[in-house]
Design an enzyme around this catalytic site. Sequence first.
Site, PDB file in Angstrom:
ATOM      1  N   ASP A 137    -107.483 -14.824 -49.060  1.00 31.33           N
ATOM      2  CA  ASP A 137    -106.916 -14.376 -50.338  1.00 31.33           C
ATOM      3  C   ASP A 137    -106.870 -12.849 -50.361  1.00 31.33           C
ATOM      4  OD1 ASP A 137    -106.784 -14.173 -53.479  1.00 31.33           O
ATOM      5  OD2 ASP A 137    -106.544 -16.304 -53.059  1.00 31.33           O
ATOM      6  N   ASP A 138    -106.883 -12.277 -51.527  1.00 30.39           N
ATOM      7  CA  ASP A 138    -106.730 -10.841 -51.741  1.00 30.39           C
ATOM      8  C   ASP A 138    -107.726 -10.019 -50.904  1.00 30.39           C
ATOM      9  OD1 ASP A 138    -106.044  -8.462 -52.872  1.00 30.39           O
ATOM     10  OD2 ASP A 138    -106.563  -9.022 -54.921  1.00 30.39           O
ATOM     11  N   ARG A 152    -104.683  -4.632 -64.834  1.00 33.28           N
ATOM     12  CA  ARG A 152    -105.354  -4.790 -63.543  1.00 33.28           C
ATOM     13  C   ARG A 152    -104.954  -3.652 -62.587  1.00 33.28           C
ATOM     14  NH1 ARG A 152    -105.711  -9.445 -58.956  1.00 33.28           N
ATOM     15  NH2 ARG A 152    -107.930  -9.707 -59.086  1.00 33.28           N
ATOM     16  N   TRP A 200     -98.353 -16.927 -53.350  1.00 34.96           N
ATOM     17  CA  TRP A 200     -97.531 -15.851 -53.945  1.00 34.96           C
ATOM     18  C   TRP A 200     -98.026 -15.622 -55.360  1.00 34.96           C
ATOM     19  CZ3 TRP A 200     -92.520 -13.976 -51.962  1.00 34.96           C
ATOM     20  CH2 TRP A 200     -91.878 -13.091 -52.835  1.00 34.96           C
ATOM     21  N   ASP A 201     -98.728 -14.493 -55.552  1.00 40.21           N
ATOM     22  CA  ASP A 201     -99.384 -14.236 -56.845  1.00 40.21           C
ATOM     23  C   ASP A 201     -98.583 -13.238 -57.672  1.00 40.21           C
ATOM     24  OD1 ASP A 201    -101.323 -14.321 -58.798  1.00 40.21           O
ATOM     25  OD2 ASP A 201    -102.976 -13.711 -57.484  1.00 40.21           O
ATOM     26  N   MET A 202     -98.870 -13.149 -58.957  1.00 42.74           N
ATOM     27  CA  MET A 202     -98.212 -12.212 -59.876  1.00 42.74           C
ATOM     28  C   MET A 202     -99.147 -12.057 -61.069  1.00 42.74           C
ATOM     29  SD  MET A 202     -96.358 -11.464 -62.686  1.00 42.74           S
ATOM     30  CE  MET A 202     -95.876 -12.947 -63.540  1.00 42.74           C
ATOM     31  N   ASN A 203     -99.722 -10.861 -61.189  1.00 43.49           N
ATOM     32  CA  ASN A 203    -100.878 -10.735 -62.076  1.00 43.49           C
ATOM     33  C   ASN A 203    -100.716  -9.892 -63.325  1.00 43.49           C
ATOM     34  OD1 ASN A 203    -103.326 -12.189 -61.177  1.00 43.49           O
ATOM     35  ND2 ASN A 203    -102.901 -11.191 -59.242  1.00 43.49           N
ATOM     36  N   ASP A 240    -106.989 -19.981 -62.983  1.00 38.67           N
ATOM     37  CA  ASP A 240    -108.140 -19.312 -62.360  1.00 38.67           C
ATOM     38  C   ASP A 240    -109.444 -19.911 -62.869  1.00 38.67           C
ATOM     39  OD1 ASP A 240    -106.926 -17.645 -60.618  1.00 38.67           O
ATOM     40  OD2 ASP A 240    -107.357 -15.777 -61.692  1.00 38.67           O
TER      41      ASP A 240
HETATM   42  C1  GLA Z   1    -105.378 -13.825 -59.215  1.00 38.90           C
HETATM   43  C2  GLA Z   1    -105.327 -15.245 -58.718  1.00 38.90           C
HETATM   44  C3  GLA Z   1    -106.607 -15.594 -58.032  1.00 38.90           C
HETATM   45  C4  GLA Z   1    -106.863 -14.646 -56.892  1.00 38.90           C
HETATM   46  C5  GLA Z   1    -106.849 -13.211 -57.388  1.00 38.90           C
HETATM   47  C6  GLA Z   1    -106.890 -12.234 -56.251  1.00 38.90           C
HETATM   48  O1  GLA Z   1    -106.270 -13.686 -60.253  1.00 38.90           O
HETATM   49  O2  GLA Z   1    -105.058 -16.123 -59.766  1.00 38.90           O
HETATM   50  O3  GLA Z   1    -106.583 -16.921 -57.566  1.00 38.90           O
HETATM   51  O4  GLA Z   1    -105.894 -14.846 -55.903  1.00 38.90           O
HETATM   52  O5  GLA Z   1    -105.679 -12.939 -58.144  1.00 38.90           O
HETATM   53  O6  GLA Z   1    -106.847 -10.932 -56.708  1.00 38.90           O
END
Ligand code: GLA
Length: 729
Positions: free
Chosen positions: A367-368, A444, A478-481, A549
């Site tokens: 992950d990240d 963030r 593929w995330d988007m926060n 999450d």
């Molecule tokens: C978001 C995603 C998480 C994780 C974090 C990583 O919050 O929902 O599952 O991947 O980013 O920064």
Amino acid sequence: MSIKFNENNNVFILSTKNTSYIMGLLKGKHLLHLYYGKKLSSFPSNVESMIPSRLSASGSASGIEGGFSSDLLPIEYPTYGSTDLRTPAFHAVYEDGSATTNLEYISHTIYDGKKELSGLPSTYSESGDDVTSLEIKLGDKRTRLEVMLIYSVYEKFDAIVRSVNFINDGYGTINIKSALSQCAYMFDKDFDIVHLSGGYGTERLINKTKVSHGIFTVDSKRMSSSHHHSPFIALARPNVSETEGEVYGFSLIYSGDFIAGAEMDTYDNIRINMGINPFGFNWKLEPGDTFQIPELVSVYSENGFGHMSRCYHKLYRKRLCRGKFRDTHRPILLNSWEACYYDFNEEKIINLAKKAKQAGIEMLVLDDGWFGKRDDDTTSLGDWYVNRKKIPSGLGGLADRINSIGLKFGIWMEPEMISPQSELYKEHPDWCIAERGRESSLYRNQLILDLSRTEVQDFIINSVSSVLSLGNISYLKWDMNRNVSEKGSQNLPVDRQQELSHRYYLGLYRVLDVISKQFPNVLFEGCAAGGGRYDPGMLYYFPQYWTSDNSDAISRLYIQYGTSLVMPSSTMVTHVSSSPNKQNGRITPMDTRANVAMTGQLGYELNLLELSDDEILQIRTQIDAYKKYRDTVCFGDMYRLKSPFESDCSSVSFVKDDKSSVFVMICNSFVMKHLSPMLNIKLQGLDPKGVYVSDDGTMAYTGEFLMNRGLYFADRRDYKSEILYFEKQ
Ligand code: GLA
């Protein structure tokens, strides 16, 4: 043919397996909505006899033809400016400053199959589907705007989809202020409106409210469909259950700002309006240009919410999701996020992979934190090159090492975002969404890239392609926060700034289309700070989505139950995480965490290196069991048996298409006050005469017995759960 036009009375009849949708032309010109609901076998012979008798009510406008006021009529696609003064589906300002649009029928065509929507995600048809489409062309004589209403009838799937295409055939610019996808009518007021709302970690909880005079609306202005509301509403008769009662579902295939509302007028008719949010929206349509709006899927059920959801599940699983993973089982993965957050190096990941292999897990997802200088969330989004200090072998090398352990390898990216602290920002400060002369708010610590710009779209395509080409990478999360703020494009002209939200999605959809076609063997999982953009638009590109999450099993009972109103289990990613839970500290038994996660795409999200051998063995057993159940869970019909929103427990079941197996999950959600009685759960959807035998061979019941007498669930202690699996003999 599921679409018929009767030339004698100018009536269009659209029929699915169980429903009829009827429209008619009044005086040969005005397209009216006449009926939607349970399938009818006969219809009145003329349109006039199907419209309200209040037509000549005093106090109402006499309308442009002296005979009727459109304010009283169920106009199929209502426009602003004439005598209909309810919320219009369409509102535009023309070059001379006028704002009236008056649509009249021009022509129509009916054809087999369904066309793709240009630039937007949509349902599709395959041969043998019995899909028929109807295009009705309407036009405004004065401005020469043409409006094509497009309907497709999925006969077997019991669903009707519609969208609209606008063509500026005139000489002047048209400023479209509002162009909604759906306008449906109910001819009485006895309805509740059901919608899904929540927030971060509490996505898609079920809400119900009585429709009353005025307008009730849910929407998003966040430049994504969002955690807060979903592009879905249902109109349900009061006291509708999972199995009984009338429900109309409306689900929009779109990921950007939307509106979904119900307006009850003076005469107790309800109008449903859904589509792109008109707030902050203006689309300049130049002469010769066309504008396509998103597709909306309507489902009518006279058998409660259960049938409605199963229609959505089947259609979205089979005719919205695409690609090789649509019909195949996905690798069971371990995700590194809750296992180590940013605190990892190559050796830790390798050790996790070795443990994962022992536990029977099939893929490791990094992950990240693997790129740029990213050791926390303050930097590096946009700098998509590997951090060699953490991963000396690079992504390709790491993938090889993980593959040699016997696991597939996947990674995380957040391609739509940019950190102000990044090389990319230094090079292209104008690439982010921002307003000139105004400081941008951070969420963030990050900003959003301006995907209305082709060069930004190309940058994303190139960076994702380069990363996926670094080695044997089988999966991408593929995330988007973040939500939008100070919404401006430094590229669009002043008079097109209000197009940014929709242009962003046209850009994103282009990017996703190119990448998913370029990498057909990579499994894409969508994510937006959990399930923040888990909408039907995204399912066209991502066959699965990270649901939330909040990985606590008890919270997930609610989130997954609400999500299942529309979304199929095959798309719902559900992980087993640690206890106490990292988000809310709740302590739950390991088997409950697994049982709840087995009702979707099972995965793991915890530090296996901290688990005992016994716990690793438990995971192995869970995975072996899930492999037996997942055909039924992911590709079967879902029946919701007990709602956590209405009781102290949640129970869902899945029945294979041919009724040859059933999987049941029951979990207590309450905090026990006293000793609680046993719970009886009645199953649904089985073959009444079939004999169902449990997988351990200890129980055998007829389908009839299981559906009428039901099963006892004895352990009512807090957070206790059970799964049952029966196969028909
Ligand atoms: C978001 C995603 C998480 C994780 C974090 C990583 O919050 O929902 O599952 O991947 O980013 O920064």
